[in-house]
Write a protein that holds these residues in place. Sequence first.
Motif, PDB file in Angstrom:
ATOM      1  N   VAL A 101       0.806  -1.233   0.000  1.00  0.00           N
ATOM      2  CA  VAL A 101       0.000   0.000   0.000  1.00  0.00           C
ATOM      3  C   VAL A 101       0.828   1.267   0.000  1.00  0.00           C
ATOM      4  CG1 VAL A 101      -2.361   0.000   0.846  1.00  0.00           C
ATOM      5  CG2 VAL A 101      -0.521  -0.741   2.355  1.00  0.00           C
ATOM      6  N   ARG A 102       2.008   1.190   0.576  1.00  0.00           N
ATOM      7  CA  ARG A 102       2.788   2.421   0.728  1.00  0.00           C
ATOM      8  C   ARG A 102       3.496   2.824  -0.543  1.00  0.00           C
ATOM      9  NH1 ARG A 102       2.471   2.092   6.639  1.00  0.00           N
ATOM     10  NH2 ARG A 102       3.482   4.109   6.498  1.00  0.00           N
ATOM     11  N   ALA A 144       0.732   1.746  -6.609  1.00  0.00           N
ATOM     12  CA  ALA A 144      -0.559   2.398  -6.799  1.00  0.00           C
ATOM     13  C   ALA A 144      -0.816   2.612  -8.287  1.00  0.00           C
ATOM     14  CB  ALA A 144      -0.593   3.726  -6.060  1.00  0.00           C
ATOM     15  N   GLU A 145       0.199   3.061  -8.974  1.00  0.00           N
ATOM     16  CA  GLU A 145       0.038   3.269 -10.411  1.00  0.00           C
ATOM     17  C   GLU A 145      -0.217   1.950 -11.122  1.00  0.00           C
ATOM     18  OE1 GLU A 145       2.252   6.350 -12.523  1.00  0.00           O
ATOM     19  OE2 GLU A 145       3.643   6.323 -10.829  1.00  0.00           O
ATOM     20  N   PRO A 205      -4.013  -5.617   0.131  1.00  0.00           N
ATOM     21  CA  PRO A 205      -2.818  -4.870   0.487  1.00  0.00           C
ATOM     22  C   PRO A 205      -1.978  -5.554   1.556  1.00  0.00           C
ATOM     23  CG  PRO A 205      -4.731  -3.893   1.532  1.00  0.00           C
ATOM     24  CD  PRO A 205      -5.223  -5.091   0.785  1.00  0.00           C
ATOM     25  N   ILE A 209      -1.596  -0.698  -9.960  1.00  0.00           N
ATOM     26  CA  ILE A 209      -2.960  -1.145  -9.682  1.00  0.00           C
ATOM     27  C   ILE A 209      -3.939  -0.511 -10.666  1.00  0.00           C
ATOM     28  CG2 ILE A 209      -4.854  -0.913  -8.030  1.00  0.00           C
ATOM     29  CD1 ILE A 209      -3.011  -3.037  -7.204  1.00  0.00           C
ATOM     30  N   GLU A 210      -3.777   0.769 -10.852  1.00  0.00           N
ATOM     31  CA  GLU A 210      -4.655   1.465 -11.795  1.00  0.00           C
ATOM     32  C   GLU A 210      -4.593   0.819 -13.165  1.00  0.00           C
ATOM     33  OE1 GLU A 210      -4.904   6.110 -10.573  1.00  0.00           O
ATOM     34  OE2 GLU A 210      -5.860   5.154 -12.289  1.00  0.00           O
ATOM     35  N   GLU A 211      -3.393   0.577 -13.610  1.00  0.00           N
ATOM     36  CA  GLU A 211      -3.203   0.058 -14.960  1.00  0.00           C
ATOM     37  C   GLU A 211      -3.695  -1.379 -15.073  1.00  0.00           C
ATOM     38  OE1 GLU A 211      -2.527   2.027 -17.162  1.00  0.00           O
ATOM     39  OE2 GLU A 211      -1.698   3.729 -16.065  1.00  0.00           O
ATOM     40  N   LEU A 241       7.523  11.952  -6.773  1.00  0.00           N
ATOM     41  CA  LEU A 241       8.537  12.840  -6.225  1.00  0.00           C
ATOM     42  C   LEU A 241       9.313  13.555  -7.324  1.00  0.00           C
ATOM     43  CD1 LEU A 241       8.835  12.843  -3.210  1.00  0.00           C
ATOM     44  CD2 LEU A 241      10.923  11.507  -3.425  1.00  0.00           C
ATOM     45  N   HIS A 255      -6.037  -2.738 -13.319  1.00  0.00           N
ATOM     46  CA  HIS A 255      -7.491  -2.638 -13.309  1.00  0.00           C
ATOM     47  C   HIS A 255      -8.017  -2.366 -14.710  1.00  0.00           C
ATOM     48  CE1 HIS A 255     -10.355  -2.717 -10.020  1.00  0.00           C
ATOM     49  NE2 HIS A 255      -9.348  -2.535  -9.196  1.00  0.00           N
ATOM     50  N   ALA A 256      -7.431  -1.380 -15.325  1.00  0.00           N
ATOM     51  CA  ALA A 256      -7.896  -0.970 -16.648  1.00  0.00           C
ATOM     52  C   ALA A 256      -7.709  -2.095 -17.664  1.00  0.00           C
ATOM     53  CB  ALA A 256      -7.149   0.282 -17.093  1.00  0.00           C
ATOM     54  N   VAL A 300      -7.828  -6.676  -5.073  1.00  0.00           N
ATOM     55  CA  VAL A 300      -6.529  -6.288  -4.531  1.00  0.00           C
ATOM     56  C   VAL A 300      -6.506  -6.528  -3.044  1.00  0.00           C
ATOM     57  CG1 VAL A 300      -6.698  -4.346  -6.136  1.00  0.00           C
ATOM     58  CG2 VAL A 300      -6.565  -3.916  -3.691  1.00  0.00           C
TER      59      VAL A 300
END
Lengths: 338, 338
Positions: free
Chosen positions: B75-76, B81-82, B102, B84-86, B277, B88-89, B100
């Motif tokens: 999760v951190r 996170a990115e 975590p 996961i988005e991809e 960052l 999913h899509a 998912v």
Amino acid sequence: MPSTRSSRPRLADVAARAGVSTATASLVLRGRPGPGRRARQAVLDASHELGYRADRSASLLARRRTQLLGVSMDVRSPFHAELIEEIHAAADGLGYDVVVSPLTRTHDERRVVETLLDSRCEALLLLAPGLSAAQLTDLAQDRPVVAVGRPVTAPGVDVVRVADDRGVALAVEHLVALGHRDIAFVDGPSGTISTLRRSGYRRAVRRLVGPDAVHVVPGGATEDKGAAAVSLLRGRPVSAAIAFNDRCALGVLDGLRRDGRSVPGDISLVGYDDTPLARLGTIDLTSVSQTPGEMGAAAVRAAVERLEGARSHDVEVLLEPVLVVRGSTGPPPNRTMP
Amino acid sequence: MPSTRSSRPRLADVAARAGVSTATASLVLRGRPGPGRRARQAVLDASHELGYRADRSASLLARRRTQLLGVSMDVRSPFHAELIEEIHAAADGLGYDVVVSPLTRTHDERRVVETLLDSRCEALLLLAPGLSAAQLTDLAQDRPVVAVGRPVTAPGVDVVRVADDRGVALAVEHLVALGHRDIAFVDGPSGTISTLRRSGYRRAVRRLVGPDAVHVVPGGATEDKGAAAVSLLRGRPVSAAIAFNDRCALGVLDGLRRDGRSVPGDISLVGYDDTPLARLGTIDLTSVSQTPGEMGAAAVRAAVERLEGARSHDVEVLLEPVLVVRGSTGPPPNRTMP
DNA sequence: TTGTAAGCGTTATCAG
DNA sequence: CTGATAACGCTTACAA
């Protein structure tokens, strides 16, 4: 020759091997009272030997209560990541399980909530929900809904958040204790949160320094806004600044350094949110923490209270923020003795 | 008077209201061919009027295939996170759904994997899995397993990752094109990834500049290690540096600024990972991207290929990294014409 | 204490 | 094209 298509063992397999009925096996595996020592041991052994694990769907379908808490989160937010951890831990302790569904490009909040409900979640913990108060109230009609970290007034929904005004007041108190009297506030974007933090700043400065000491400059929620605000800080003598959030503070920090002003030598700086960013060794920002541990626990507690009928009226849990002091704050320069 | 405890409508309710059997209703709602226009319309109307949504557990239980992809993530990690988005899509596009789970303090990788399997996931996509090769192979015995972003050699498991050596080579090529010849590499922690990146650096510098131009200094994966490496950069004339990752680069950046050296005026800097960052306005770091979009899509594809029997041998998908050029790189100072 | 059997809400098979 | 009806794997009254 064993079939190549090895399916998972089922409860019936365990029961058969243990020489008991599935009813007994089920009771044993869920740690319910009833079965005697013999049966218990036999089932445990059989289950272990077979590597049995209950099928979640079947179990949920059959159970009266699912003890499932649905959580929506923004995958990109590090703060939400921390909350998820804490919620998980808190739920664990109360015998609940958590289903998280991440908000993504293809799954907006409405869809995520539906997924959660389709998964038989008994309550919804929505992290910084974007849904309208009316939508939230509507959802709360049929199950507990907890809005975490966003101040919404929606009848029927519980709210768990941190007192924003108190957070900024803590920062002011810290700076004043260090000897600062010229403390600026770099404002955030328009919205409830900014309003709360700004008024917290105003009140604290008026009380601890004086009515004329209030000095708010426009800013925003991002680094560039913070950096832009630095030029506005030159008008008055300023020995310390409190930024709307850490990202904004980062911009301020960078702007100050470009100006040749050192932090905290020339000017002290405080952020808000205590993000991992603030903890970076090279940034080392004093910041206000929203105490994710407390928030997560309170959110779970709110949901469970409702589920277990211990409460039926709305509640707003207002948590105390905590100031995390790091290297970006220190005494003001040229401190004159009184 | 309707019961106050309004439970969700069931498929039978929809069927009854539409005047058809549950079988027909089910077919219609899943968009399967069969039912005629009349029936179809009636079911759709009834479903809409009742606000019907299928119960996920029941559906999964009854279905032969679940079309569920289980994903474990930290999760951190913003990079996860990115991903996961991809993922999913990509899964959406292929008719698969994603679960998912975590990794947290209370849920280690073993437990997360078990939860995923209990939820009837047909395949496992593990983001940077920490499990041993043996454990992964073992898991892959019974279902497709894809290791994403970690170079593991585990028979039976597919691997999707970005060519680390190529990433660093891209950085070297970029810097050489700008005119740099004294390019240092700030190394990472011991491990496969560091080895790959370091050797990518070595090979590229040897090829494009010369054998003597190789200049590796010890570093690490965090800001402090990067900052510490700055002093080691003083021994030789260095006009550019490539850091093991963005966090390390951030430390280098800070160290250089403290030394009074400007980036990219005096020295150019490249990071790795293209984390959020790096994108911050105040940091604006040229960095190597692991192309989460490609990775996510490739990982889903790998799993689905296996599930649909299109492939039975292991595969390692090696993706090309992409250099994202930002403000931290520029031509070297005092460039002498040949 | 233990077993039998009736659900839980879908999907899928197979006659009609 | 449509409708009974049998799974799916587990929980839980209820009976023995």
